[in-house]
Each structure stands twice: as structure tokens, then as C-alpha cells.
Design a protein around this motif. Structure first.
Motif, PDB file in Angstrom:
ATOM      1  N   PHE A   1       0.833  -1.204   0.000  1.00  0.00           N
ATOM      2  CA  PHE A   1       0.000   0.000   0.000  1.00  0.00           C
ATOM      3  C   PHE A   1       0.870   1.257   0.000  1.00  0.00           C
ATOM      4  CE2 PHE A   1      -2.049   3.262   2.733  1.00  0.00           C
ATOM      5  CZ  PHE A   1      -3.071   3.647   1.881  1.00  0.00           C
ATOM      6  N   GLU A   2       1.867   1.287   0.881  1.00  0.00           N
ATOM      7  CA  GLU A   2       2.740   2.462   0.963  1.00  0.00           C
ATOM      8  C   GLU A   2       3.490   2.691  -0.353  1.00  0.00           C
ATOM      9  OE1 GLU A   2       5.122   1.930   4.487  1.00  0.00           O
ATOM     10  OE2 GLU A   2       3.375   2.169   5.791  1.00  0.00           O
ATOM     11  N   ALA A   3       3.911   1.609  -0.998  1.00  0.00           N
ATOM     12  CA  ALA A   3       4.605   1.754  -2.282  1.00  0.00           C
ATOM     13  C   ALA A   3       3.665   2.274  -3.362  1.00  0.00           C
ATOM     14  CB  ALA A   3       5.219   0.417  -2.696  1.00  0.00           C
ATOM     15  N   VAL A   4       2.431   1.777  -3.390  1.00  0.00           N
ATOM     16  CA  VAL A   4       1.439   2.254  -4.360  1.00  0.00           C
ATOM     17  C   VAL A   4       1.163   3.742  -4.144  1.00  0.00           C
ATOM     18  CG1 VAL A   4      -1.025   2.106  -4.972  1.00  0.00           C
ATOM     19  CG2 VAL A   4       0.348   0.023  -4.820  1.00  0.00           C
ATOM     20  N   VAL A   5       0.969   4.133  -2.884  1.00  0.00           N
ATOM     21  CA  VAL A   5       0.712   5.549  -2.577  1.00  0.00           C
ATOM     22  C   VAL A   5       1.905   6.405  -2.967  1.00  0.00           C
ATOM     23  CG1 VAL A   5       0.335   7.208  -0.698  1.00  0.00           C
ATOM     24  CG2 VAL A   5      -0.976   5.076  -0.759  1.00  0.00           C
ATOM     25  N   ALA A   6       3.111   5.939  -2.684  1.00  0.00           N
ATOM     26  CA  ALA A   6       4.311   6.705  -3.046  1.00  0.00           C
ATOM     27  C   ALA A   6       4.385   6.922  -4.554  1.00  0.00           C
ATOM     28  CB  ALA A   6       5.565   5.994  -2.536  1.00  0.00           C
TER      29      ALA A   6
END
Length: 151
Positions: free
Chosen positions: A19-24
Motif C-alpha cells: 500500500f505504501e509503495a502504491v501511494v508513493a
């Protein structure tokens, strides 16, 4: 300004990392003119879906299916958004301990029914996400967000 809705169910450290990678990727400074809205699947509403220009969906594969939380989102939103969101772009990331095939198939069935257009390959990860998996998640977020600037 275009709006990208991320609907996710993030119950584990692996899903959190993805999730954090997608948001980044979706919020990288290189992409301008896109508002990124993040909603846990159980909090995402019909209004959220109607107001979005594109979607990123994230779920664990539970017992060979999408999470119950994402299924609840689709169950509540499907008919209210059916005609209004046809043709909108989406991307998908899925994590499973062993297999993600059933979860991916189920989500692709729903999104096909909605008439959404998959604009990037599904990021499907089994086991702990590695560096390449997280890079693929970043690229998924960036690809879907950047595509919204072209419309």
C-alpha cells in the motif's frame, strides 16, 4: 483536478508495505494535477467511487478470494456506480501467502462487469514482498495516476 481513489484492505505488514509503495508512486512529485484519496475498503463509499476518475484496488487473497472488506465495497457500490463509472481506469495489487489467482479472477470479473479498463498489469505477490515487488507497486501507483493527467 483528476481524482484517484485507492480502495484497500491492509491487514498485514506485507499489505501495508505494498500500500505504501502504491501511494508513493501515485503521489510522486513528477505527477501533477491528481488528487489521491485513500479509503479503507470498509470506509469507501458510493460517493467516493462516483467522484473518482480512476481507481487503485488493493487486497489480500483470503481463502482464494478477495478480502471480505473489498467484497463489501463492491456489494454496496456496484449498482449505484454501474453506469456512471464505465470506462474509468483501474489498477490492482494483491498479496497472498500461497496463491492470488482466485482473488485476481474475482476482482477482474467485477471490474469487467463495471466496464472499468485495466491500465497496468496486476501486481500479484505471494510471500513477503521483495524490493522488485515494491517497485512494481510504486510503478502501478504512478502509472494509474499519470494516466489520469492525460484525460
Amino acid at each position: 483536478m483528476a481524482r484517484l481513489l485507492i480502495v484497500h484492505h491492509t491487514p498485514s505488514p506485507s499489505m501495508q508495505a505494498m500500500f505504501e509503495a502504491v501511494v508513493a508512486g501515485a503521489t510522486t512529485g513528477e505527477i501533477e494535477g491528481v488528487e489521491v484519496v485513500r479509503r479503507p475498503a470498509l470506509a469507501a463509499t458510493v460517493s467516493d467511487a462516483l467522484e473518482a476518475d480512476g481507481y487503485l484496488l488493493g487486497t489480500p487473497a483470503n481463502l482464494g478470494m478477495m478480502s471480505g472488506a473489498l467484497k463489501v465495497f463492491f456489494d454496496l457500490a456496484y449498482y449505484p456506480i454501474l453506469d456512471a463509472t464505465r470506462g474509468r481506469p483501474f489498477g490492482l495489487y494483491v498479496h497472498g501467502n500461497n496463491d492470488t489467482t482466485g482473488a485476481v479472477r474475482g476482482i477482474e470479473s467485477v471490474t469487467t462487469g463495471l466496464g472499468w479498463e485495466k491500465v497496468a498489469p496486476v501486481v500479484s505477490v505471494t510471500g513477503e514482498p521483495g524490493k522488485a515487488d515494491l517497485q512494481a507497486c510504486w510503478e502501478l501507483g504512478a502509472t494509474v495516476a499519470a494516466g489520469l493527467t492525460l484525460t
